[in-house]
Design an enzyme around this catalytic site. Structure first.
Site, PDB file in Angstrom:
ATOM      1  N   GLU A  84       0.926  -1.152   0.102  1.00 31.09           N
ATOM      2  CA  GLU A  84       0.031  -0.095  -0.014  1.00 31.09           C
ATOM      3  C   GLU A  84       0.850   1.417  -0.068  1.00 31.09           C
ATOM      4  OE1 GLU A  84      -2.925   1.300   3.029  1.00 31.09           O
ATOM      5  OE2 GLU A  84      -4.347   0.341   1.680  1.00 31.09           O
ATOM      6  N   HIS A  86       5.780 -26.891   3.134  1.00 28.25           N
ATOM      7  CA  HIS A  86       4.763 -27.959   2.653  1.00 28.25           C
ATOM      8  C   HIS A  86       3.785 -27.520   1.595  1.00 28.25           C
ATOM      9  CE1 HIS A  86       6.258 -30.809   5.565  1.00 28.25           C
ATOM     10  NE2 HIS A  86       6.656 -29.567   6.456  1.00 28.25           N
ATOM     11  N   LYS A 135     -13.901   1.940  -3.889  1.00 26.83           N
ATOM     12  CA  LYS A 135     -14.729   2.235  -2.946  1.00 26.83           C
ATOM     13  C   LYS A 135     -16.005   2.932  -3.628  1.00 26.83           C
ATOM     14  CE  LYS A 135     -11.346   2.989   0.691  1.00 26.83           C
ATOM     15  NZ  LYS A 135     -10.504   3.762   1.597  1.00 26.83           N
TER      16      LYS A 135
END
Ligand code: F6P
Length: 547
Positions: A354, A385, A505
């Site tokens: 960000e 793994h 947004k």
């Protein structure tokens, strides 16, 4: 030297070094001593990077030519380094000792910071001592932090990391975190909680974030459904707002007496040191919270006053610049060998991506260099793994940060000490194999088949902590914060804004209006969005669900 000549010199140096495998660079005598650096209990080991000690000298010339020392001073002195929003970025002020002074716009900010911390300490004390009571008069025993991004990730990461530092008085309070917009975390949690003894911290710098307000509204309704008491009484007893927008929090219903504040000069992803740290202080107690601040402050002092050549955040950052801009590596894995740091990768994803996930420079021109890489991670042994296959034998160059403590479980069960030993062994093994590839094998071991080959040459940094304490965590996080700042200076970008999140947004608000109206078939977005809206509408009417 000019910036351009530094970039060119480094480019030519990289052309030579790109021809050499890390396994050969690692044969040099004295390499570990020349490429490892310390501050307090923190060791930064760069000896598995694809560079030579003189590469660091050249990188420091670039830092100098980019006026890094001037930028560091500007940051600490509270200049408007966040140029697009015309304000300082003063997270370092949040960890100054009370005896310090820092004049910003004619006002000393240190007394304000400490007054806020003091108010936070009082709230923590009331909660720990059972004096904060819910609507039935019973003491609060559960706190749920509602926030997202910087108002969630830092506190959640630190609470998990420092869980074992919980003092006796904090054991009366359980701390939970809720962030997801869709309500799935909250819905599951509310099933188990007692409304009469639950308090919600609504953590939001802006107090406008839709994710957080939606969760807060559900929590409020849950309380209303559980009690006959008036909403104002419920909200004032069961909600605390932590915000830089007090008026918005008051309009939502949280009175000033139940609010803690911080300032717009604290970026969201740099805010865990402010009152956004309330859940941390509740979990580990105020004394340990102060230790966390002290660890960060100590790293701040190191960053501000240590020559670039020995300066840990500068070194970490410049090695990143080397990998990204000269060796063309654009993936970065964060691999803590410690389950307590499980949330560190997510925290750093926000901090780095960000902040520096940008392609426009401070002056508005397009960046001519690649910037922030794709960053992800997982607890190292678990990732072994899962995705280490790609690190070892995939086609992508990846730079890795290993984070591990030398000491753990001192005086505790032998089997646990053994587990730490295992984890350390795996951390060292992976860093070694990533660097050397097949050359890490003994002469007697045969891996002649092509699918058994290890290319190696993947660079990594090991960050070794003496042990994970509140102070060490404070230093570790400040190390990464300043690393991000240094890289932003080299790329000429502003790391303290995040305009790239705004359009999503706005668009979500428009789409919500269409979903609410039920007018899906007449939506006038692009064809793909219109198609999906229609498909959602059709499926909802099939099941009789409201549109
Ligand atoms: O949308 C991004 C962002 O603004 C982050 O920068 C911030 O940490 C997060 O949302 C939460 O914001 P707030 O604390 O204002 O709710």
């Amino acid at each position: 030297m000019t910036i351009e000549s530094c970039w060119q010199g480094l480019g030519a140096h990289a052309d030579v070094l790109k021809q050499q495998h890390l396994k050969d660079l690692m044969l040099q005598d004295g390499r570990f001593d020349a490429l490892s650096f310390g501050h307090e209990g923190l060791l930064l080991d760069l000896s598995r990077q694809r560079l030579l000690p003189q590469t660091l000298d050249k990188l420091m010339e670039l830092a100098q030519a980019s006026d890094l020392p001037g930028w560091i001073e500007a940051l600490f002195q509270g200049e408007a380094v966040n140029n697009t929003e015309q304000r300082p970025a003063l997270h370092t002020a949040l960890r100054l000792p009370a005896s310090a002074t820092l004049q910003v716009a004619g006002e000393d900010v240190v007394p304000k910071v400490h007054a806020n911390l003091e108010r936070m300490a009082q709230m923590v004390d009331m909660l720990h001592s059972g004096q904060w009571r819910g609507y039935t008069g019973e003491p609060i025993d559960t706190v749920v932090n509602i926030g997202v991004g910087g108002s969630d990730l830092g506190p959640m990461m630190a609470c998990r990391a420092l869980d074992e530092f919980e003092p006796e008085q904090a054991k009366s309070i359980e701390v939970h975190f809720v962030s997801s917009m869709d309500g799935s975390q909250l819905a599951a949690l509310l099933e188990q909680l007692n409304p009469a003894t639950t308090l919600f911290i609504v953590s939001s710098k802006s107090f406008t974030t839709m994710d957080t307000l939606a969760n807060a509204a559900t929590a409020r309704r849950w309380l209303q459904d559980a009690s006959e008491l008036r909403d104002e009484v419920l909200v004032s007893r069961h909600f605390i707002a932590v915000t830089a927008s007090p008026e918005k929090a008051r309009q939502w219903g949280i009175p000033l007496a139940s609010q803690l504040h911080f300032w717009d000069w604290t970026g969201g992803r740099y805010s865990m040191w402010s009152t956004i740290g309330l859940p941390i202080a509740l979990k580990i107690g105020i004394d340990n919270f102060q230790e966390l601040l002290a660890g960060a402050h100590s790293l701040d002092e190191h960053f501000r006053h240590t020559p670039l050549q020995q300066n840990l955040p500068v070194l970490l950052a410049m090695v990143g610049i080397w990998n990204i801009n000269f060796l063309d590596i654009h993936a970065h894995a964060i691999l803590p060998y410690d389950g307590r740091l499980a949330h560190l990768p997510a925290y750093l994803e926000q901090l780095e991506m960000e902040s520096n996930g940008k392609s426009v420079r401070r002056d508005g021109t397009a960046s001519t260099h690649r910037t922030c890489p794709v960053l992800w991670g997982e607890v190292g042994p678990n990732a072994q793994h899962a995705f280490y296959q790609l690190l070892h034998q995939g086609t992508e160059p990846v730079m890795c940060d290993f984070v591990v403590s030398a000491r753990r479980y001192t005086g505790q069960r032998e089997t646990l000490q053994r587990q730490h030993q295992l984890s350390l062994a795996n951390c060292l093994a992976q860093a070694r194999v990533l660097a050397l590839g097949d050359a890490a094998l003994g002469a007697d071991q045969d891996n002649s088949q092509p699918w058994q080959r290890y290319r190696g040459n993947q660079p990594s940094t090991v960050i070794l902590l003496d042990e994970l304490t509140p102070r060490a965590l404070g230093s570790l996080i400040a190390l990464y914060e300043h690393k991000v700042f240094v890289q932003s200076v080299i790329w000429g970008i502003n790391p303290f804004d995040q305009w790239g999140v705004e359009l999503g947004k706005t668009m979500a608000t428009q789409l919500l209006a269409v979903l609410d109206s039920g007018d899906h078939p007449r939506a006038s977005f692009d064809q793909a969005t219109n198609g999906l809206l229609a498909a959602i509408g059709a499926r909802r009417s099939d099941t009789g669900a409201s549109s």
